[in-house]
Design a protein around this motif. Sequence first.
Motif, short mmCIF file in Angstrom:
data_model
loop_
_atom_site.label_atom_id
_atom_site.label_comp_id
_atom_site.label_asym_id
_atom_site.label_seq_id
_atom_site.Cartn_x
_atom_site.Cartn_y
_atom_site.Cartn_z
N THR A 151 1.51 6.64 -6.79
CA THR A 151 0.29 7.33 -7.22
C THR A 151 0.22 8.77 -6.76
O THR A 151 -0.25 9.64 -7.50
CB THR A 151 -0.94 6.56 -6.71
OG1 THR A 151 -0.84 5.19 -7.14
CG2 THR A 151 -2.23 7.16 -7.23
N PHE A 152 0.68 9.03 -5.53
CA PHE A 152 0.48 10.35 -4.94
C PHE A 152 1.79 11.10 -4.66
O PHE A 152 1.93 12.27 -5.02
CB PHE A 152 -0.31 10.24 -3.64
CG PHE A 152 -1.62 9.53 -3.80
CD1 PHE A 152 -2.66 10.09 -4.54
CD2 PHE A 152 -1.81 8.28 -3.23
CE1 PHE A 152 -3.85 9.43 -4.71
CE2 PHE A 152 -3.02 7.61 -3.39
CZ PHE A 152 -4.04 8.18 -4.13
N PHE A 153 2.75 10.44 -4.02
CA PHE A 153 3.94 11.14 -3.55
C PHE A 153 4.86 11.57 -4.69
O PHE A 153 5.28 12.72 -4.76
CB PHE A 153 4.73 10.30 -2.55
CG PHE A 153 3.93 9.78 -1.38
CD1 PHE A 153 2.69 10.30 -1.06
CD2 PHE A 153 4.43 8.77 -0.60
CE1 PHE A 153 1.96 9.82 0.01
CE2 PHE A 153 3.70 8.29 0.48
CZ PHE A 153 2.47 8.81 0.78
N LEU A 154 5.21 10.64 -5.57
CA LEU A 154 6.14 10.96 -6.64
C LEU A 154 5.61 12.05 -7.57
O LEU A 154 6.37 12.96 -7.93
CB LEU A 154 6.54 9.71 -7.41
CG LEU A 154 7.41 8.72 -6.62
CD1 LEU A 154 7.73 7.49 -7.45
CD2 LEU A 154 8.68 9.38 -6.12
N ARG A 162 0.83 -1.20 0.00
CA ARG A 162 0.00 0.00 0.00
C ARG A 162 0.87 1.26 0.00
O ARG A 162 0.58 2.23 -0.70
CB ARG A 162 -0.94 -0.01 1.22
CG ARG A 162 -1.76 1.25 1.38
CD ARG A 162 -2.63 1.48 0.13
NE ARG A 162 -3.26 2.76 0.17
CZ ARG A 162 -4.56 2.95 0.30
NH1 ARG A 162 -5.36 1.92 0.41
NH2 ARG A 162 -5.06 4.15 0.31
N GLU A 163 1.94 1.24 0.77
CA GLU A 163 2.87 2.37 0.80
C GLU A 163 3.47 2.59 -0.58
O GLU A 163 3.56 3.72 -1.07
CB GLU A 163 3.96 2.15 1.84
CG GLU A 163 5.03 3.21 1.85
CD GLU A 163 4.58 4.57 2.35
OE1 GLU A 163 5.36 5.54 2.20
OE2 GLU A 163 3.46 4.69 2.89
N TYR A 164 3.89 1.52 -1.24
CA TYR A 164 4.48 1.63 -2.57
C TYR A 164 3.46 2.21 -3.54
O TYR A 164 3.78 3.11 -4.33
CB TYR A 164 4.96 0.26 -3.04
CG TYR A 164 5.56 0.30 -4.43
CD1 TYR A 164 6.82 0.86 -4.63
CD2 TYR A 164 4.88 -0.19 -5.52
CE1 TYR A 164 7.38 0.92 -5.89
CE2 TYR A 164 5.42 -0.14 -6.79
CZ TYR A 164 6.67 0.42 -6.97
OH TYR A 164 7.21 0.48 -8.23
N PHE A 191 13.89 -3.82 -3.16
CA PHE A 191 13.71 -3.83 -4.62
C PHE A 191 12.54 -2.96 -5.07
O PHE A 191 12.43 -2.63 -6.25
CB PHE A 191 13.51 -5.27 -5.12
CG PHE A 191 12.13 -5.82 -4.85
CD1 PHE A 191 11.14 -5.74 -5.81
CD2 PHE A 191 11.84 -6.41 -3.63
CE1 PHE A 191 9.87 -6.24 -5.56
CE2 PHE A 191 10.58 -6.91 -3.38
CZ PHE A 191 9.59 -6.84 -4.34
N TRP A 192 11.65 -2.57 -4.15
CA TRP A 192 10.49 -1.76 -4.54
C TRP A 192 10.88 -0.33 -4.87
O TRP A 192 10.08 0.42 -5.39
CB TRP A 192 9.44 -1.76 -3.43
CG TRP A 192 8.69 -3.04 -3.33
CD1 TRP A 192 8.73 -4.07 -4.22
CD2 TRP A 192 7.80 -3.43 -2.29
NE1 TRP A 192 7.91 -5.09 -3.79
CE2 TRP A 192 7.33 -4.72 -2.61
CE3 TRP A 192 7.37 -2.83 -1.13
CZ2 TRP A 192 6.44 -5.40 -1.82
CZ3 TRP A 192 6.47 -3.52 -0.33
CH2 TRP A 192 6.01 -4.79 -0.67
N SER A 193 12.08 0.05 -4.53
CA SER A 193 12.58 1.40 -4.75
C SER A 193 11.59 2.46 -4.30
O SER A 193 11.25 3.37 -5.04
CB SER A 193 13.00 1.61 -6.21
OG SER A 193 11.93 1.45 -7.10
N CYS A 194 11.13 2.30 -3.07
CA CYS A 194 10.28 3.31 -2.48
C CYS A 194 11.11 4.56 -2.19
O CYS A 194 12.32 4.48 -2.01
CB CYS A 194 9.67 2.83 -1.15
SG CYS A 194 8.36 1.63 -1.35
N THR A 195 10.44 5.67 -2.16
CA THR A 195 11.10 6.91 -1.80
C THR A 195 11.37 6.89 -0.31
O THR A 195 10.45 6.74 0.49
CB THR A 195 10.21 8.12 -2.16
OG1 THR A 195 9.95 8.07 -3.56
CG2 THR A 195 10.88 9.41 -1.80
N THR A 196 12.64 7.04 0.06
CA THR A 196 13.00 7.11 1.47
C THR A 196 13.07 8.58 1.85
O THR A 196 13.69 9.37 1.13
CB THR A 196 14.37 6.45 1.72
OG1 THR A 196 14.29 5.09 1.28
CG2 THR A 196 14.75 6.49 3.18
N PRO A 197 12.45 8.95 2.95
CA PRO A 197 12.49 10.37 3.33
C PRO A 197 13.92 10.82 3.61
O PRO A 197 14.75 10.04 4.07
CB PRO A 197 11.66 10.43 4.60
CG PRO A 197 11.17 9.07 4.88
CD PRO A 197 11.74 8.13 3.89
#
Length: 163
Positions: free
Chosen positions: A30-33, A23-25, A81-87
């Motif tokens: 969808t929203f953050f990037l 869900r975070e990914y 591997f999800w390459s989420c944005t890290t704060p």
Amino acid sequence: KTGIGGFDKDYHAYIEILLRYAREYYDQQTFFLPELAKNDILILDRGIDTITAYALATLISTFSNGTMDEYYQWIKDTTNFWSCTTPELTIFLSLNWETAVQRAEQRDKKDYGTERKLFLPKYVQAFEYIAQREQRVKTIDINDHTKEWVCERALEIIHNHLN
């Protein structure tokens, strides 16, 4: 999830954790990037570090034979591997869990129940663990401090980070 602090089957803890990260990914894509493409700064209340603290606390609660180090490494390996944005910066407002429960119950005008009260100390411990290992996480001890003091301290941390 059934019973006090437990899951009907142990593997359900892993499924819940993976669903929270998925869900975070999704939210990030969808929203953050898209917002970061338009703006330099994005401020969130509860993000990836909150999910990680919850995951650590859940794993320690469900599988007491492992260590926080092992579970933290599993989370990092699994989600890497999800390459989420890290704060770039996370501010952790540290408050003893008894006070946190009292304030929340007063605010929400309801009892938080035994299960939640037993889990919260593990969650706080997990977030403190993350804060000790990630330099981007800054902790503000908000016990015995006014809202004004906490805001000033947070603004100081943000200002220092931006400079």
